[in-house]
Motif scaffolding. Structure first.
Motif, PDB file in Angstrom:
ATOM      1  N   LEU A  80       0.717  -1.228   0.107  1.00  0.00           N
ATOM      2  CA  LEU A  80      -0.062  -0.114   0.047  1.00  0.00           C
ATOM      3  C   LEU A  80       0.806   1.239  -0.009  1.00  0.00           C
ATOM      4  N   ALA A 102      -3.727   8.473  -5.092  1.00  0.00           N
ATOM      5  CA  ALA A 102      -3.953   6.866  -5.202  1.00  0.00           C
ATOM      6  C   ALA A 102      -5.591   6.708  -4.815  1.00  0.00           C
ATOM      7  N   VAL A 103      -5.909   7.533  -3.829  1.00  0.00           N
ATOM      8  CA  VAL A 103      -7.207   7.084  -3.315  1.00  0.00           C
ATOM      9  C   VAL A 103      -8.285   7.677  -4.129  1.00  0.00           C
ATOM     10  N   PRO A 106      -7.509   7.647  -8.874  1.00  0.00           N
ATOM     11  CA  PRO A 106      -6.875   6.311  -9.406  1.00  0.00           C
ATOM     12  C   PRO A 106      -6.188   6.601 -10.787  1.00  0.00           C
ATOM     13  N   SER A 262      -3.298  -1.907  -6.467  1.00  0.00           N
ATOM     14  CA  SER A 262      -4.381  -2.332  -5.904  1.00  0.00           C
ATOM     15  C   SER A 262      -5.539  -1.391  -5.547  1.00  0.00           C
ATOM     16  N   LEU A 263      -5.171  -0.058  -5.448  1.00  0.00           N
ATOM     17  CA  LEU A 263      -6.255   0.812  -5.120  1.00  0.00           C
ATOM     18  C   LEU A 263      -6.452   1.702  -6.279  1.00  0.00           C
ATOM     19  N   SER A 264      -6.304   1.135  -7.564  1.00  0.00           N
ATOM     20  CA  SER A 264      -6.434   1.997  -8.980  1.00  0.00           C
ATOM     21  C   SER A 264      -7.967   1.841  -9.355  1.00  0.00           C
ATOM     22  N   ALA A 276     -14.052   6.338  -4.490  1.00  0.00           N
ATOM     23  CA  ALA A 276     -12.946   6.056  -4.259  1.00  0.00           C
ATOM     24  C   ALA A 276     -12.415   5.646  -3.047  1.00  0.00           C
ATOM     25  N   LEU A 277     -13.145   6.099  -1.730  1.00  0.00           N
ATOM     26  CA  LEU A 277     -12.715   5.528  -0.438  1.00  0.00           C
ATOM     27  C   LEU A 277     -13.311   4.125  -0.280  1.00  0.00           C
ATOM     28  N   GLN A 279     -13.875   1.830  -2.763  1.00  0.00           N
ATOM     29  CA  GLN A 279     -12.610   0.909  -3.362  1.00  0.00           C
ATOM     30  C   GLN A 279     -11.534   0.821  -2.626  1.00  0.00           C
ATOM     31  N   ALA A 280     -10.926   1.866  -2.343  1.00  0.00           N
ATOM     32  CA  ALA A 280      -9.787   1.720  -1.250  1.00  0.00           C
ATOM     33  C   ALA A 280      -9.857   0.578  -0.348  1.00  0.00           C
ATOM     34  N   VAL A 284      -7.913  -2.624   0.479  1.00  0.00           N
ATOM     35  CA  VAL A 284      -7.046  -3.097   1.888  1.00  0.00           C
ATOM     36  C   VAL A 284      -7.460  -4.203   2.544  1.00  0.00           C
TER      37      VAL A 284
END
Length: 373
Positions: A80, A102-103, A106, A262-264, A276-277, A279-280, A284
């Motif tokens: 991460l 990133a968050v 993406p 992974s967070l894209s 976005a949050l 998906q992040a 995680v």
């Protein structure tokens, strides 16, 4: 190994998180999370063998820390935090800005990560090759049976193995840099990242090993002796260098060769309607599930002394690292198919397992039973 007991905790965590995702974000989010979690678990299975080999060189309490919190925290941190750190360094931006991008952006972050990818791949290839060279040139001078025959045995007996490690990695960095330069007409913007990335990988490896040696200096005389409580902090420092090495390997396998951060928000987690949050958070959680499975599998391999009974399994794990380094160097010149990335580790470990099994003893036992019958 009881596969059912190994999977109990990760699958319970997956089911619980998928249920929460279903309630909070809908069925599409739950299915996307479950798919990514299963992928993480599958990839963690390949990483458990080299992790167990490292755990066998540690002693309590460092081994307990490494097999529990150390692996989970190390994998999460590397997966991460390394991509935003790479983007921040490569783009000379604020790390907080890189994490925010990133968050919340993406697509833009993926583009920036692609820009620094050559340097990051060159870094990882050099670093991972040096980890593989520890086995190839037997830097610890361990007594072992060669898996691939005479050539491997001769390489394991070379004088000055650490020098050979550095010579081979320097050759790999130089050859790759020259080929990349020739391919792109020696454009500085293409050649310099590869050369500097490779040099940085060598430097990072040597620094990690220096920290490990300094941490073990004076610990009851050797790195393998019994460790007293007064020296436990040094063993923890040593264990942290191991977590860094393996976390870097897992990151390179997923994010660089597979080409997806992974967070894209792309790939498995591209579920419609997710912010976005969200998906992040799901990414995680899936990475954490994989890390827990990795820790449990490594612990079971260590407790069962599987690597001692299956004598070539550790060799197979080492060659996985060597192939990974070669694939990273190759990816700087030509695209590496996703199928190769997905299956090379499984194939190598499978061959090592197959050659480790006592087929002749089983055949003799079967013949004796047939004659007796």
């Amino acid at each position: 190994m009881a596969t059912r007991s190994l999977l109990t905790v990760p699958l319970l965590l997956t089911a619980a998180a998928a249920a929460v995702a279903w309630i909070a974000f809908g069925p599409a989010a739950a299915l996307a999370f479950a798919a990514l979690a299963v992928l993480e678990i599958a990839m963690a299975a390949d990483s458990s063998v080299p992790m167990a080999g490292i755990a066998g060189r540690l002693h309590s309490p460092a081994r307990r820390l490494f097999l529990s919190l150390g692996i989970v925290a190390g994998v999460l941190a590397m997966r991460l935090l390394l991509p935003p750190a790479a983007v921040a360094v490569g783009g000379a931006t604020d790390p907080a800005t890189a994490v925010d991008e990133a968050v919340f952006a993406p697509g833009s972050f993926s583009a920036h990560l692609a820009e620094v990818r050559p340097a990051l791949a060159a870094f990882g290839a050099a670093f991972i090759w040096l980890v593989f060279a520890e086995y190839l040139f037997n830097t610890d001078r361990l007594i072992r049976r060669s898996w691939l025959g005479g050539l491997e045995a001769r390489l394991a007996r070379v004088a000055r193995p650490r020098v050979w490690s550095v010579v081979t990695v320097a050759t790999g960095v130089l050859v790759t840099t020259v080929l990349v330069g020739h391919q792109d007409a020696w454009a500085p913007g293409t050649v310099l990242p590869v050369a500097l990335g490779g040099a940085s990988g060598v430097t990072a490896y040597l620094a990690s090993k220096r920290i490990a040696r300094r941490a073990l200096r004076g610990v009851d005389g050797t790195a393998t002796g019994a460790v007293g409580t007064r020296w436990s902090w040094r063993i923890h420092v040593y264990a942290s260098t191991v977590v860094f090495e393996r976390g870097l390997v897992v990151f390179m396998l997923f994010e660089i060769l597979d080409g997806v951060y992974s967070l894209s928000g792309s790939g498995v987690l591209g579920a419609d309607g997710l912010g976005a949050l969200e998906q992040a958070a799901l990414a995680v959680a899936a990475i954490a599930v994989g890390a827990v499975f990795l820790a449990r599998t490594t612990s079971r391999l260590d407790q069962a002394a599987t690597l001692k009974r299956l004598r070539y399994l550790k060799a197979g794990a080492a060659y996985v690292l060597g192939v990974l380094a070669v694939l990273l160097w190759t990816s700087l010149l030509v695209p590496v198919p996703g199928a190769v990335v997905a299956w090379f580790g499984t194939v190598v470990i499978g061959l090592a397992l197959a050659t480790s099994l006592p087929w002749r003893a089983w055949a003799r036992r079967l013949r004796r039973r047939t004659v007796a019958g």
